[in-house]
Design a protein around this motif. Structure first.
Motif, PDB file in Angstrom:
ATOM      1  N   SER A  41      -2.404   1.529  -9.509  1.00 17.10           N
ATOM      2  CA  SER A  41      -1.764   0.703 -10.550  1.00 17.10           C
ATOM      3  C   SER A  41      -2.082  -0.780 -10.337  1.00 17.10           C
ATOM      4  O   SER A  41      -2.386  -1.521 -11.285  1.00 17.10           O
ATOM      5  CB  SER A  41      -0.257   0.926 -10.516  1.00 17.10           C
ATOM      6  OG  SER A  41       0.396   0.073 -11.426  1.00 17.10           O
ATOM      7  N   ARG A  42      -2.062  -1.206  -9.039  1.00 19.22           N
ATOM      8  CA  ARG A  42      -2.333  -2.627  -8.743  1.00 19.22           C
ATOM      9  C   ARG A  42      -3.777  -2.988  -9.078  1.00 19.22           C
ATOM     10  O   ARG A  42      -4.053  -4.025  -9.708  1.00 19.22           O
ATOM     11  CB  ARG A  42      -2.045  -2.903  -7.268  1.00 19.22           C
ATOM     12  CG  ARG A  42      -2.344  -4.346  -6.842  1.00 19.22           C
ATOM     13  CD  ARG A  42      -1.931  -4.553  -5.390  1.00 19.22           C
ATOM     14  NE  ARG A  42      -2.763  -3.758  -4.505  1.00 19.22           N
ATOM     15  CZ  ARG A  42      -3.957  -4.103  -4.068  1.00 19.22           C
ATOM     16  NH1 ARG A  42      -4.523  -5.222  -4.486  1.00 19.22           N
ATOM     17  NH2 ARG A  42      -4.630  -3.328  -3.238  1.00 19.22           N
ATOM     18  N   LYS A  44      -5.801  -1.504 -11.153  1.00 29.09           N
ATOM     19  CA  LYS A  44      -5.995  -1.499 -12.617  1.00 29.09           C
ATOM     20  C   LYS A  44      -5.570  -2.835 -13.214  1.00 29.09           C
ATOM     21  O   LYS A  44      -6.272  -3.416 -14.061  1.00 29.09           O
ATOM     22  CB  LYS A  44      -5.193  -0.356 -13.255  1.00 29.09           C
ATOM     23  CG  LYS A  44      -5.853   1.001 -13.154  1.00 29.09           C
ATOM     24  CD  LYS A  44      -5.028   2.016 -13.909  1.00 29.09           C
ATOM     25  CE  LYS A  44      -5.706   3.390 -13.866  1.00 29.09           C
ATOM     26  NZ  LYS A  44      -4.926   4.394 -14.628  1.00 29.09           N
ATOM     27  N   LYS A  45      -4.401  -3.271 -12.747  1.00 30.33           N
ATOM     28  CA  LYS A  45      -3.904  -4.548 -13.277  1.00 30.33           C
ATOM     29  C   LYS A  45      -4.840  -5.688 -12.868  1.00 30.33           C
ATOM     30  O   LYS A  45      -5.150  -6.584 -13.672  1.00 30.33           O
ATOM     31  CB  LYS A  45      -2.492  -4.816 -12.773  1.00 30.33           C
ATOM     32  CG  LYS A  45      -1.452  -3.880 -13.356  1.00 30.33           C
ATOM     33  CD  LYS A  45      -0.074  -4.198 -12.798  1.00 30.33           C
ATOM     34  CE  LYS A  45       0.982  -3.255 -13.379  1.00 30.33           C
ATOM     35  NZ  LYS A  45       2.318  -3.537 -12.819  1.00 30.33           N
ATOM     36  N   GLU A  46      -5.296  -5.655 -11.597  1.00 31.29           N
ATOM     37  CA  GLU A  46      -6.186  -6.715 -11.134  1.00 31.29           C
ATOM     38  C   GLU A  46      -7.512  -6.690 -11.898  1.00 31.29           C
ATOM     39  O   GLU A  46      -8.075  -7.739 -12.274  1.00 31.29           O
ATOM     40  CB  GLU A  46      -6.441  -6.547  -9.635  1.00 31.29           C
ATOM     41  CG  GLU A  46      -5.195  -6.847  -8.792  1.00 31.29           C
ATOM     42  CD  GLU A  46      -5.414  -6.527  -7.318  1.00 31.29           C
ATOM     43  OE1 GLU A  46      -6.480  -5.937  -6.988  1.00 31.29           O
ATOM     44  OE2 GLU A  46      -4.535  -6.838  -6.482  1.00 31.29           O
ATOM     45  N   GLY A  48      -8.029  -5.513 -14.898  1.00 34.05           N
ATOM     46  CA  GLY A  48      -7.787  -5.984 -16.259  1.00 34.05           C
ATOM     47  C   GLY A  48      -7.634  -7.500 -16.315  1.00 34.05           C
ATOM     48  O   GLY A  48      -8.095  -8.157 -17.260  1.00 34.05           O
ATOM     49  N   PHE A  49      -6.972  -8.028 -15.244  1.00 35.54           N
ATOM     50  CA  PHE A  49      -6.785  -9.479 -15.203  1.00 35.54           C
ATOM     51  C   PHE A  49      -8.127 -10.196 -15.059  1.00 35.54           C
ATOM     52  O   PHE A  49      -8.411 -11.187 -15.732  1.00 35.54           O
ATOM     53  CB  PHE A  49      -5.849  -9.829 -14.047  1.00 35.54           C
ATOM     54  CG  PHE A  49      -5.642 -11.293 -13.859  1.00 35.54           C
ATOM     55  CD1 PHE A  49      -4.880 -12.042 -14.770  1.00 35.54           C
ATOM     56  CD2 PHE A  49      -6.238 -11.975 -12.798  1.00 35.54           C
ATOM     57  CE1 PHE A  49      -4.706 -13.400 -14.593  1.00 35.54           C
ATOM     58  CE2 PHE A  49      -6.064 -13.322 -12.636  1.00 35.54           C
ATOM     59  CZ  PHE A  49      -5.294 -14.043 -13.518  1.00 35.54           C
TER      60      PHE A  49
END
Length: 578
Positions: A41-42, A44-46, A48-49
């Protein structure tokens, strides 16, 4: 054998270890699963960021590189920028493998990012497509090591170990308490039950807390002990009665095996119990009459009473035998009880009353008739002839002596049979007594042409007895041997010192005795050869006197004889104490 409490504690501890091991594996698995989910999850967020910060129009600009480098440094991960052809434009933190790039290009089909190597637990590679207006410009590839904190695993196992040890101590304490309270009485009761099964009815359980089980076991042991004591007392009473009754008793089971022989029977028939016990009756009982009686009871299953005249060693005895079948519950056949009442003395008294007058009259008639006849002849005038007078007076003297001997023997026998008859017991040298008898009867033996021999032992043969009565015993036996031995025969007197007795044998080469007559030779007035005995002046009471005198000395007398070859009388007397 492992005790019950040990098995119980071992089972509890095994269960405890299994539970804690399963719990540890479950916690480690949950931790890794949670870690992987959070990591994915982390990233993926990174990803995407970073993709949102990327300038799709200027992918190769220095500014783009600076942004990626800063992101790699901040995220502590390898960050790479790849164009649509798979060319690496920028890479920071490590150049990605061609296989990873190839997989990234092939795996991303939509605008969503995807993990490239889900089967590799050591690395987490994630590819995020760079799209704008539906057009794909490239890929952001983030590669981060999967390094869950190993210390966390160690801490989990340490925590579980401490918990296991604590639980072990708690369970051990509680287990010891529980087993002490519950299993100790069970073990104690089990041990007492084992002892009771072995026949030890004194066993008891002793616990601080008397449980119902302990109380029940102790009560059972007490009841068994009381029952056993009662049975032993009843058995001892019955055994005392059986062993001390005057009548002989035999118990035979339903299969014909002897299971009980009392002391009276052993004494009556001169046998030992081990010669009969647990043997088939047909194999060990000597008398055919008794065997036939037993078979009759087996066939008829009814009580039978019969009188028998049985030969026992050198005499014949009268027995009234009661045979009773033993019938158990439901008419079950158990066996036979035989009771032997020795009626010999009663029969002898009855026969004595009947025969005494006839025997004495018969024995007295001959000398009295002779005396009377010769006296009348002398009175009729024969006394005037001196030669005839002397001959008749000699006959009268001989018959008077015979009459005197008969009366003396009767008096001796009567005296011996009285209850107050006593002996003058002292130490007697048997060799000296036999030497005196040899001297007394030597002339008689020479007159009859018989060789009289005396064989004395080298050591002194000292016996306890009355010297006068012992002399009377051996004088009668040797005199009888000379009477029934023909001319040119021999009579041998021998003495032998045994361990606890002195044995004297009188052996002759005379006419012998029939086997059927041996038990009767000690009866009053019984003669083997009546004519020979009367001609020698015998009264028929000598052997009866001998038998009574030997019994008065607590000795034994036996006879062995073969008709036509001779007879051996054996007398055993108690040896004098050293």
């Amino acid at each position: 054998m492992i005790k019950f409490r040990t098995r119980l504690l071992a089972a509890l501890l095994s269960l405890l270890i299994l539970v804690f091991a399963s719990l540890g594996f479950l916690l480690v698995h949950l931790f890794h699963t949670s870690y992987d989910e959070k990591l994915e999850s982390r990233i993926k967020k990174e990803a995407g960021f970073i993709a949102g910060l990327s300038d799709t129009d200027h992918l190769q600009s220095p500014e783009q590189g600076e942004r990626l480098q800063k992101a790699s440094r901040e995220l502590d991960s390898a960050v790479s920028l790849i164009d649509t052809k798979g060319q690496v434009l920028f890479h920071f933190g490590g150049r990605p493998d061609r296989s990873v790039i190839k997989k990234a290009v092939q795996s991303v089909d939509s605008g969503e990012g995807v993990r490239i190597n889900p089967d590799d637990d050591s690395r987490f590679s994630f590819a995020q497509p760079l799209q704008k207006g539906g057009k794909l410009y490239g890929y952001i590839l983030i590669d981060s090591p999967v390094d869950p904190d190993a210390g966390i695993n160690q801490k989990i196992w340490i925590l579980l170990g401490v918990s296991l040890g604590t639980a072990f101590l708690i369970i051990a304490g509680l287990g010891a308490r529980i087993t002490s309270q519950y299993t100790t009485p069970i073990e104690s009761a089990t041990q007492v039950a084992i002892e009771l099964a072995k026949g030890n009815y004194n066993a008891r359980t002793f616990n601080e807390d008397e449980t119902m089980l302990s109380q029940s076991i102790n009560m059972l042991a007490q009841n068994l002990q009381d029952m056993t004591r009662a049975q032993e007392m009843q058995r001892d009473r019955l055994q005392t009665v059986i062993e001390n009754i005057d009548s002989g008793l035999i118990l035979i089971d339903g299969k014909g095996y002897i299971h009980l022989v009392n002391r009276a029977y052993q004494k009556q028939f001169h046998v030992q119990a081990d010669q009969l016990l647990y043997h088939f009756y047909h194999e060990v009982l000597e008398h055919e009459e008794i065997i036939n009686l037993i078979e009759e009871i087996f066939m008829t299953e009814t009580k039978v009473r019969k009188m028998f005249h049985l030969p026992i060693r050198i005499e014949r005895r009268y027995f009234e035998v009661d045979g009773v079948p033993i019938i158990g519950m439901n008419d079950e056949w158990k066996g036979i009880v035989l009771v032997f009442h020795d009626m010999t003395e009663r029969k002898q008294l009855e026969e004595m009353r009947k025969d005494f007058v006839a025997n004495v009259s018969h024995e007295l008639k001959t000398p009295i008739t002779s005396i009377k006849g010769f006296t009348e002849t002398l009175l009729d005038g024969a006394m005037n002839e001196r030669e005839t007078l002397q001959q008749f007076l000699s006959i009268i003297l001989k018959e008077s002596g015979r009459l005197q001997t008969l009366i003396q023997d009767l008096l001796d026998l009567s005296k011996i049979e009285q209850q107050n008859f006593t002996l003058n017991i002292q130490d007697c040298e048997i060799g000296e007594i036999l030497t005196e008898i040899e001297m007394l009867l030597k002339n008689k033996a020479e007159e009859r042409g018989i060789a009289l021999k005396l064989e004395k032992p080298e050591e002194p043969a000292i016996a306890s007895g009355d010297p006068h009565r012992l002399k009377q015993i051996f004088l009668n036996l040797v005199n009888n041997a000379l009477t029934y031995t023909p001319e040119a025969g021999s009579v041998t007197i021998s003495a032998e010192v045994l361990e606890d007795a002195v044995q004297v044998k009188v052996k002759d080469t005379g006419i012998g005795i029939k086997k059927a007559e041996i038990p009767r030779i000690f009866e009053r007035f019984y003669r083997i050869d009546k004519d020979r005995s009367r001609n020698s002046g015998g009264t028929g009471l000598g052997l009866a006197i001998v038998k009574h005198l030997v019994e008065a000395h607590h000795g034994e007398i036996d006879v062995e004889s073969e008709q036509g070859k001779g007879t051996v009388f054996t007398v055993r007397l108690k040896r004098a104490p050293h």
